[in-house]
Write a protein that holds these residues in place. Structure first.
Motif, PDB file in Angstrom:
ATOM      1  N   LYS A 160       0.612  -1.384   0.323  1.00 40.95           N
ATOM      2  CA  LYS A 160       0.123  -0.136  -0.552  1.00 40.95           C
ATOM      3  C   LYS A 160       1.533   1.363  -0.138  1.00 40.95           C
ATOM      4  CE  LYS A 160      -4.493  -1.969   0.119  1.00 40.95           C
ATOM      5  NZ  LYS A 160      -5.243  -1.277  -0.947  1.00 40.95           N
TER       6      LYS A 160
ATOM      7  N   THR B 299       2.504  13.376  -0.984  1.00 39.64           N
ATOM      8  CA  THR B 299       1.517  12.527  -0.940  1.00 39.64           C
ATOM      9  C   THR B 299       0.495  12.064  -2.661  1.00 39.64           C
ATOM     10  OG1 THR B 299       0.643  13.046   1.641  1.00 39.64           O
ATOM     11  CG2 THR B 299      -1.403  12.236  -0.105  1.00 39.64           C
ATOM     12  N   THR B 300       0.596  12.801  -3.339  1.00 42.14           N
ATOM     13  CA  THR B 300       0.161  13.034  -4.871  1.00 42.14           C
ATOM     14  C   THR B 300       0.380  12.243  -5.178  1.00 42.14           C
ATOM     15  OG1 THR B 300      -0.490  15.500  -4.565  1.00 42.14           O
ATOM     16  CG2 THR B 300      -0.465  14.779  -7.102  1.00 42.14           C
TER      17      THR B 300
ATOM     18  N   LEU C 178      -0.231   8.426  -3.686  1.00 40.52           N
ATOM     19  CA  LEU C 178      -1.826   7.809  -3.942  1.00 40.52           C
ATOM     20  C   LEU C 178      -1.866   7.643  -5.079  1.00 40.52           C
ATOM     21  CD1 LEU C 178      -3.571  10.308  -1.242  1.00 40.52           C
ATOM     22  CD2 LEU C 178      -2.588   7.915  -1.183  1.00 40.52           C
TER      23      LEU C 178
ATOM     24  N   LEU D 135      -2.551   4.218  -6.353  1.00 41.06           N
ATOM     25  CA  LEU D 135      -3.633   3.596  -6.623  1.00 41.06           C
ATOM     26  C   LEU D 135      -4.385   4.006  -7.789  1.00 41.06           C
ATOM     27  CD1 LEU D 135      -5.656   5.278  -2.921  1.00 41.06           C
ATOM     28  CD2 LEU D 135      -5.098   3.022  -3.324  1.00 41.06           C
TER      29      LEU D 135
ATOM     30  N   LEU E 210      -7.628  10.293  -8.618  1.00 37.81           N
ATOM     31  CA  LEU E 210      -6.887   8.391  -9.350  1.00 37.81           C
ATOM     32  C   LEU E 210      -8.391   7.818  -9.607  1.00 37.81           C
ATOM     33  CD1 LEU E 210      -7.092   8.974  -4.733  1.00 37.81           C
ATOM     34  CD2 LEU E 210      -5.324   8.793  -6.606  1.00 37.81           C
TER      35      LEU E 210
ATOM     36  N   VAL F 279      -6.526  14.886  -5.931  1.00 37.38           N
ATOM     37  CA  VAL F 279      -5.558  14.488  -4.417  1.00 37.38           C
ATOM     38  C   VAL F 279      -4.491  15.394  -5.172  1.00 37.38           C
ATOM     39  CG1 VAL F 279      -3.767  13.774  -3.517  1.00 37.38           C
ATOM     40  CG2 VAL F 279      -4.986  11.357  -4.887  1.00 37.38           C
TER      41      VAL F 279
ATOM     42  N   VAL G  37      -4.642   9.929   4.927  1.00 39.20           N
ATOM     43  CA  VAL G  37      -4.218   9.012   3.816  1.00 39.20           C
ATOM     44  C   VAL G  37      -4.298   6.973   4.009  1.00 39.20           C
ATOM     45  CG1 VAL G  37      -1.513   8.148   2.761  1.00 39.20           C
ATOM     46  CG2 VAL G  37      -2.670  10.505   3.499  1.00 39.20           C
TER      47      VAL G  37
ATOM     48  N   ALA H   4      -7.683   6.637   2.420  1.00 36.85           N
ATOM     49  CA  ALA H   4      -7.841   6.979   1.780  1.00 36.85           C
ATOM     50  C   ALA H   4      -7.176   5.621   0.570  1.00 36.85           C
ATOM     51  CB  ALA H   4      -7.044   7.851   0.577  1.00 36.85           C
ATOM     52  N   VAL H   5      -5.785   4.594   0.705  1.00 40.43           N
ATOM     53  CA  VAL H   5      -5.377   3.516   0.662  1.00 40.43           C
ATOM     54  C   VAL H   5      -5.884   2.700   0.983  1.00 40.43           C
ATOM     55  CG1 VAL H   5      -3.456   4.969   0.533  1.00 40.43           C
ATOM     56  CG2 VAL H   5      -3.657   3.396   2.277  1.00 40.43           C
TER      57      VAL H   5
END
Length: 379
Positions: A38, A47-48, A51, A55, A79, A86, A272, A275-276
């Protein structure tokens, strides 16, 4: 045996997913296991990337208004569901976009953040994950609101000027020109500070100096912020100025809470992890692997690996951490839920050599392999 891997990026050498896949290869060299990898980040820089990479998303680059009114290219991610954007506000209004000698809190604006959001809305996004760290602004998010269609006007009916200079000129606020689609959106704001908007613990007093606010300007600028809060309360009927996180990013947190629908401000790691979908994977995991570039006592104070460990312990999983470097005080991490941690550097080397991506990945694979050979021997 089920193993879940969620490792933060090793800045300068491995992204979150690269570190995760390297660890996966190490496990598979040592034993058979069900493995889930993950992405992981703390809601700030990276972060962008984490993800989007983890994802199945894609990047979008859009020209927006920069913090001092110049045009700049801002990148955000959409995503794989095609509905979730994001973003990092620093892409459009970050302090990294301005030279130190050019910092200007009077003019610095979040207008470009609103332009990024509108661009994503037009592309069909209705879910937003936005990190709001690293801003150059102290204007309460007025610029973002103007870009989103709010008419924030002076006594002559003209839009107030960008930056904190315009806040005490606000006479009226109207949302008549805000797109209807914005009402359908939900915003999860990654915010790791709890400061209110105004006062000695607020946006201007605490964070203003790093953005160019002089000591003698603090009270004057804080009064401008209070004026904006008063006008906002008159328009919205609610007063969010003392809410936790309202002072984040120069008051951008206040703008989100006061004007936008379906908003939650939470620590970045919490947003986060949800989200994941990490919790679903961890529920039946035997071992959870986490880590970051450097493990030290600060890690134990709530950084990303400890957030993962806290979640894993709720379901009885063992937690192993791998790091590029480990300090003498990293033992604090054991008290915070990490059962054991390991440095991946395998011999005397320079930092530059250790951070070469190929070297970092190989070191991760080989270190994880040996640890899991030990794990397999005791199964």
């Amino acid at each position: 045996m089920k193993v879940v891997i969620a490792i933060d990026s090793f800045k300068g050498s491995m992204s979150s997913m690269e570190a995760g896949y390297a660890a996966r290869e190490g496990i598979l060299r040592a034993c058979d296991a069900e493995i889930a990898v993950k992405p992981l980040a703390d809601g700030g820089e990276g972060t962008t990337e984490a993800l989007v990479e983890g994802l199945g998303g894609e990047y979008v680059t859009v020209e927006v208004t920069g913090p001092l009114g110049e045009k700049t290219n801002a990148r955000y991610g959409i995503l794989g569901d095609k509905r979730t954007a994001v973003m990092e506000m620093a892409e459009a209004a970050g302090i990294i976009l301005i030279k130190r000698e050019s910092l200007d809190p009077l003019r610095a604006t979040t207008y470009g953040v609103g332009e990024m959001i509108l661009d994503a809305v037009k592309r069909g996004c209705r879910e937003f994950i936005i990190g709001i760290g690293g801003s150059a602004t102290s204007e309460g998010g007025v610029g973002m609101l103007q870009a989103l269609g709010y008419d924030i006007l002076d006594k002559d009916g003209n839009p107030v000027r960008h930056g904190i200079q315009g806040l005490d000129c606000i006479d009226s606020v109207s949302g008549a020109n805000v797109p209807e689609e914005l009402k359908e959106c939900r915003f999860r704001i990654a915010c790791d500070v709890k400061n209110p908007l105004c006062g000695e613990n607020g946006a201007v007093y605490v964070y203003g100096p790093q953005k160019g606010v002089k000591e003698e300007e603090k009270q004057v600028f804080d009064e401008k912020m209070k004026h904006f809060a008063d006008k906002t309360q008159a328009y919205t009927g609610k007063d969010c100025r003392m809410a936790e996180g309202a002072g984040a990013a120069g008051g951008l947190g206040f703008a989100f809470l006061s004007y936008l629908p379906n908003v939650e401000l939470k620590p970045g790691i919490d947003i986060v992890l949800r989200a994941v979908g990490l919790e679903e994977e961890v529920k039946d995991a035997d071992i959870v692997i986490t880590g970051e570039g450097r493990l030290d006592f600060q890690t134990a104070m709530g950084k990303v690996p400890v957030g993962v460990a806290r979640l894993a312990k709720q379901y009885g999983a063992k937690v192993l951490a791998f790091a590029g470097g480990v300090t003498k005080d990293a033992g604090e991490c054991n008290e915070a839920g990490i059962d054991a941690f390991f440095p991946i550097v395998r011999g005397v080397t320079t930092l530059d050599e250790a951070m070469v991506p190929e070297n970092a990945k190989e070191n991760m694979e080989l270190s994880v392999e040996q640890v899991f050979r030990a794990v397999a021997a005791f199964l």
